[in-house]
Design an enzyme around this catalytic site. Structure first.
Site, PDB file in Angstrom:
ATOM      1  N   SER A  17      -0.163  -7.304   7.227  1.00  0.00           N
ATOM      2  CA  SER A  17      -1.413  -7.928   7.915  1.00  0.00           C
ATOM      3  C   SER A  17      -0.990  -8.704   9.317  1.00  0.00           C
ATOM      4  O   SER A  17      -0.033  -9.224   9.409  1.00  0.00           O
ATOM      5  CB  SER A  17      -2.217  -8.757   7.147  1.00  0.00           C
TER       6      SER A  17
ATOM      7  N   GLU B 217       4.753  -4.203  12.269  1.00  0.00           N
ATOM      8  CA  GLU B 217       3.933  -3.019  12.064  1.00  0.00           C
ATOM      9  C   GLU B 217       2.718  -3.533  11.336  1.00  0.00           C
ATOM     10  O   GLU B 217       2.767  -3.825  10.000  1.00  0.00           O
ATOM     11  CB  GLU B 217       4.480  -1.641  10.817  1.00  0.00           C
TER      12      GLU B 217
ATOM     13  N   GLU C 208     -10.678  -4.549   9.213  1.00  0.00           N
ATOM     14  CA  GLU C 208     -10.180  -3.568   8.162  1.00  0.00           C
ATOM     15  C   GLU C 208     -10.912  -3.369   7.100  1.00  0.00           C
ATOM     16  O   GLU C 208     -10.693  -4.276   6.418  1.00  0.00           O
ATOM     17  CB  GLU C 208      -8.701  -3.856   8.182  1.00  0.00           C
TER      18      GLU C 208
ATOM     19  N   ASN D 298       0.765  -1.356  -0.034  1.00  0.00           N
ATOM     20  CA  ASN D 298       0.133  -0.123  -0.136  1.00  0.00           C
ATOM     21  C   ASN D 298       0.826   1.311  -0.134  1.00  0.00           C
ATOM     22  O   ASN D 298       0.522   2.312  -0.526  1.00  0.00           O
ATOM     23  CB  ASN D 298      -0.875   0.070   0.980  1.00  0.00           C
TER      24      ASN D 298
ATOM     25  N   CYS E 267      -3.041   1.349   6.967  1.00  0.00           N
ATOM     26  CA  CYS E 267      -3.053   0.777   8.163  1.00  0.00           C
ATOM     27  C   CYS E 267      -3.696   1.948   9.133  1.00  0.00           C
ATOM     28  O   CYS E 267      -4.205   1.679  10.093  1.00  0.00           O
ATOM     29  CB  CYS E 267      -1.905   0.247   8.684  1.00  0.00           C
TER      30      CYS E 267
ATOM     31  N   LYS F  36      12.428  -8.209   1.053  1.00  0.00           N
ATOM     32  CA  LYS F  36      11.507  -8.665   0.044  1.00  0.00           C
ATOM     33  C   LYS F  36      10.308  -7.816  -0.032  1.00  0.00           C
ATOM     34  O   LYS F  36       9.626  -7.779   0.848  1.00  0.00           O
ATOM     35  CB  LYS F  36      10.833  -9.987   0.649  1.00  0.00           C
ATOM     36  N   PRO F  37      10.119  -7.270  -1.198  1.00  0.00           N
ATOM     37  CA  PRO F  37       9.021  -6.261  -1.308  1.00  0.00           C
ATOM     38  C   PRO F  37       7.746  -7.278  -1.659  1.00  0.00           C
ATOM     39  O   PRO F  37       7.876  -8.264  -1.834  1.00  0.00           O
ATOM     40  CB  PRO F  37       9.432  -5.393  -2.738  1.00  0.00           C
TER      41      PRO F  37
HETATM   42  P1  NAD Z   1      -0.034  -9.006   3.752  1.00  0.00           P
HETATM   43  O1  NAD Z   1       0.286  -9.510   5.218  1.00  0.00           O
HETATM   44  O2  NAD Z   1      -0.769  -9.821   2.801  1.00  0.00           O
HETATM   45  O3  NAD Z   1       1.437  -8.798   3.337  1.00  0.00           O
HETATM   46  C1  NAD Z   1       2.709  -8.255   3.582  1.00  0.00           C
HETATM   47  C2  NAD Z   1       3.890  -8.841   3.109  1.00  0.00           C
HETATM   48  O4  NAD Z   1       3.936 -10.112   3.546  1.00  0.00           O
HETATM   49  C3  NAD Z   1       3.973  -8.924   1.649  1.00  0.00           C
HETATM   50  O5  NAD Z   1       5.406  -8.800   1.093  1.00  0.00           O
HETATM   51  C4  NAD Z   1       3.618 -10.444   1.331  1.00  0.00           C
HETATM   52  O6  NAD Z   1       4.249 -10.957   0.165  1.00  0.00           O
HETATM   53  C5  NAD Z   1       4.287 -11.117   2.437  1.00  0.00           C
HETATM   54  N1  NAD Z   1       3.606 -12.469   3.214  1.00  0.00           N
HETATM   55  C6  NAD Z   1       2.405 -12.578   2.908  1.00  0.00           C
HETATM   56  N2  NAD Z   1       2.182 -13.899   3.502  1.00  0.00           N
HETATM   57  C7  NAD Z   1       3.472 -14.249   3.932  1.00  0.00           C
HETATM   58  C8  NAD Z   1       4.127 -15.495   4.716  1.00  0.00           C
HETATM   59  N3  NAD Z   1       3.267 -16.276   5.004  1.00  0.00           N
HETATM   60  N4  NAD Z   1       5.191 -15.495   4.956  1.00  0.00           N
HETATM   61  C9  NAD Z   1       6.067 -14.390   4.568  1.00  0.00           C
HETATM   62  N5  NAD Z   1       5.834 -13.429   3.974  1.00  0.00           N
HETATM   63  C10 NAD Z   1       4.505 -13.265   3.502  1.00  0.00           C
HETATM   64  O7  NAD Z   1      -0.419  -7.657   4.029  1.00  0.00           O
HETATM   65  P2  NAD Z   1      -0.596  -6.551   2.499  1.00  0.00           P
HETATM   66  O8  NAD Z   1      -2.131  -7.012   2.042  1.00  0.00           O
HETATM   67  O9  NAD Z   1       0.316  -6.470   1.713  1.00  0.00           O
HETATM   68  O10 NAD Z   1      -1.000  -5.012   3.305  1.00  0.00           O
HETATM   69  C11 NAD Z   1      -1.923  -4.673   3.996  1.00  0.00           C
HETATM   70  C12 NAD Z   1      -1.888  -4.747   5.463  1.00  0.00           C
HETATM   71  O11 NAD Z   1      -0.545  -4.249   6.093  1.00  0.00           O
HETATM   72  C13 NAD Z   1      -2.980  -4.243   6.066  1.00  0.00           C
HETATM   73  O12 NAD Z   1      -3.394  -5.264   7.233  1.00  0.00           O
HETATM   74  C14 NAD Z   1      -2.369  -3.124   6.735  1.00  0.00           C
HETATM   75  O13 NAD Z   1      -2.990  -2.530   7.952  1.00  0.00           O
HETATM   76  C15 NAD Z   1      -1.028  -3.510   7.012  1.00  0.00           C
HETATM   77  N6  NAD Z   1      -0.203  -2.364   7.146  1.00  0.00           N
HETATM   78  C16 NAD Z   1       0.495  -1.950   8.331  1.00  0.00           C
HETATM   79  C17 NAD Z   1       1.293  -0.926   8.364  1.00  0.00           C
HETATM   80  C18 NAD Z   1       1.762  -0.156   9.643  1.00  0.00           C
HETATM   81  O14 NAD Z   1       2.827   0.377   9.735  1.00  0.00           O
HETATM   82  N7  NAD Z   1       1.064  -0.875  10.785  1.00  0.00           N
HETATM   83  C19 NAD Z   1       1.802  -0.006   7.549  1.00  0.00           C
HETATM   84  C20 NAD Z   1       0.951  -0.469   6.151  1.00  0.00           C
HETATM   85  C21 NAD Z   1       0.311  -1.644   5.993  1.00  0.00           C
END
Ligand code: NAD
Length: 488
Positions: A239, A260, A391, A161, A294, A184-185
């Site tokens: 997440s 985070e 969320e 995001n 978030c 890892k982006p």
């Molecule tokens: P996500 O948890 O699906 O993915 C985040 C990252 O983790 C991605 O790079 C993804 O490829 C990786 N990932 C997914 N499953 C994994 C696994 N099993 N093992 C290792 N890596 C894995 O989240 P998203 O959909 O990319 O982002 C949205 C979420 O991020 C929302 O819940 C949002 O609130 C949160 N967020 C939090 C903050 C903060 O600072 N607190 C900031 C931005 C987003």
């Protein structure tokens, strides 16, 4: 934005892995496409790393660690400052890449370049101010020397995001502290990180200090790195469910972790609030990043005395918002990241309406191409509606009401999350009470956006552990060493 300049930029972007200072294909030569969510069309084809590629990246970070930790603070500071300057020079390119791969309107993407770039400047300034402590023990028999050492090689996993800021918020303090990095982006928006990594190289960052591995198999790639005893720190933004899994994996090696995670921000408007301010704050807190933040206000908790007027003013603003591809400078609401996000927004709105909420505007997906959802306002949302618990991550503003301060506090704290809260009141004493009473890592008092590189960003409860930015941010990458020297 002309189609040619868009194409020229796309064609110039790095698409390979960055390992030990070299751009390389995945060992398997596998690739995957990156899509523009506004058109559904592929915009690039990039390297799809395997677990072996991930370990190669860790090898490089480990090999570079000692030399990087031994650089002078000024050297690290200068590299970060050059990186900041390069980000400013390439501001338009970085903004356009973000708009193309993530969908946010260009004006917001430029805002993210400003915000994300600021971490480089802030931590270039912090790099030369890492201080320790020196004192006499109470017995007078020993000198206590407290110093700070870099934690060591780090793994960063970031979300889609905020493609630039989520990378710089971790990389800048790590580099300032003297740590090396594997990042890892996100698979949905990897291009911004790749371009940023190229700028770090241009700024003179030595080979192996930052390594980038893009992949469609995040879990497969990250698990062996997390299990590797050479890794010292895991920092994740994403997440809460994925964060919990990663904390469990990190427990095995007793890794330092920063998490985070998700949020469910309350936005509390008291009857004494300045309504103009509250409406401006609400628009920013809800619709920034198409609601996909978030920190997005998730639950609007409004005093019954002003709820109708607040809803009326908000609806007027929301129904006038322009929707479209973010490359069009007049657009305020871009696409959601994918079809799943559209379905989720729709599901939450439908559930709220089924439980008696009133639809004031929007409330529907917009036909493709692209994954758009109309900006939406629902009022009189009943307790127990899914939209108040989960969320939303979309442009949907849900309003519930309260009668007195105790009820407002109870409703605001009624969530397992605790990232940020917004409170609007003109009563100073009440504002201070709310600072004390809300279970939250951050708070906006009469303001709808709190993020700043100079402030500690982070949550309590299931919104995470650790802080990014501010004076606190660099300490996530330092470990404290105590030495006792007897007084002769
Ligand atoms: P996500 O948890 O699906 O993915 C985040 C990252 O983790 C991605 O790079 C993804 O490829 C990786 N990932 C997914 N499953 C994994 C696994 N099993 N093992 C290792 N890596 C894995 O989240 P998203 O959909 O990319 O982002 C949205 C979420 O991020 C929302 O819940 C949002 O609130 C949160 N967020 C939090 C903050 C903060 O600072 N607190 C900031 C931005 C987003």
């Amino acid at each position: 934005m002309s189609a040619e300049s868009e194409r020229a930029l796309r064609d110039s972007l790095p698409t390979q892995l960055l390992i030990d200072g070299r751009w390389t294909d995945a060992a398997s030569r596998a690739t995957f496409p990156v899509y523009d969510p506004a058109t559904g069309l592929a915009i690039a084809e990039i390297a799809d790393a395997s677990a072996d590629d991930g370990i190669r990246a860790l090898d490089a970070a480990v090999a570079a660690q000692d030399a990087w930790a031994a650089t002078s603070p000024r050297e690290r500071s200068d590299i970060l400052r050059r990186a900041f300057d390069l980000v400013q020079q390439r501001r338009e390119d970085l903004a356009l890449v973000m708009t193309l791969e993530m969908g946010k309107p260009l004006a917001e993407a430029r805002g993210e370049v400003a915000y994300g770039g600021e971490f480089l400047r802030w931590f270039s300034e912090e790099a030369v101010r890492i201080a320790g402590r020196y004192g006499l023990n109470p017995e007078g028999t020993g000198r206590v020397v407290v110093s700070q050492r870099p934690v060591g090689p780090c793994l960063f996993i970031t979300p889609w995001n905020f493609p630039l800021a989520m990378a710089t918020r971790k990389i800048a303090p790590a580099l300032a502290a003297g740590c090396t990095v594997v990042i890892k982006p996100p698979e949905l928006t990897p291009l911004t990180t790749l371009l940023f990594a190229q700028l770090l190289q241009d700024a003179g960052l030595p080979a192996g200090v930052v390594n980038v591995v893009t992949t469609t198999r995040s879990g497969e790639l990250s698990a062996p790195i997390i299990a590797d005893p050479r890794l010292r720190k895991l920092s994740f933004t994403g997440s809460t469910p994925v964060g919990k899994k990663l904390i469990a994996q990190a427990a095995e090696g007793v890794l330092r972790v920063s998490m985070e995670l998700g949020g469910n921000a309350p936005f509390v408007v008291f009857g004494d609030a300045d309504l103009d301010r509250a409406v401006d704050g609400a628009m920013a807190a809800k619709f920034r990043n198409i609601g996909q933040a978030c920190t997005a206000a998730n639950r609007f908790i409004v005093h019954t005395s002003i709820a109708d007027e607040f809803a009326r003013r908000i609806t007027e603003r929301v129904s006038a918002m322009t929707i479209g591809r973010g490359t069009d400078e007049t657009v305020q609401i871009g696409p959601l990241i994918d079809q799943r996000a559209v379905a989720k927004a729709d599901e939450l709105v439908t559930d709220a309406l089924d439980r008696g909420a009133r639809l004031l505007t929007g409330g529907r997906a917009i036909a493709g191409p692209g994954t758009f959802y109309a900006p939406t306002v629902v009022a009189d949302v009943a307790a127990g509606s899914a939209i108040l618990r989960e969320e939303i991550f979309g442009p949907v503003l849900a309003i519930a009401t309260f009668e007195d301060e105790d009820e407002a506090v109870r409703l605001a704290n009624d969530t397992e999350y605790g990232l940020v809260s917004y409170v609007f009141t003109q009563d100073l004493a009440r504002g201070h009470r709310m600072i004390d009473r809300l279970e939250t890592g951050m708070m906006g008092l009469n303001v709808g956006v709190v993020s700043n590189a100079a402030a500690p960003f982070g949550g309590v409860k299931q919104s995470g552990v650790g802080r990014e930015g501010g004076l606190e941010g660099i300490h996530e990458f330092l470990s404290t060493k105590y030495t006792l020297i007897p007084v002769a």
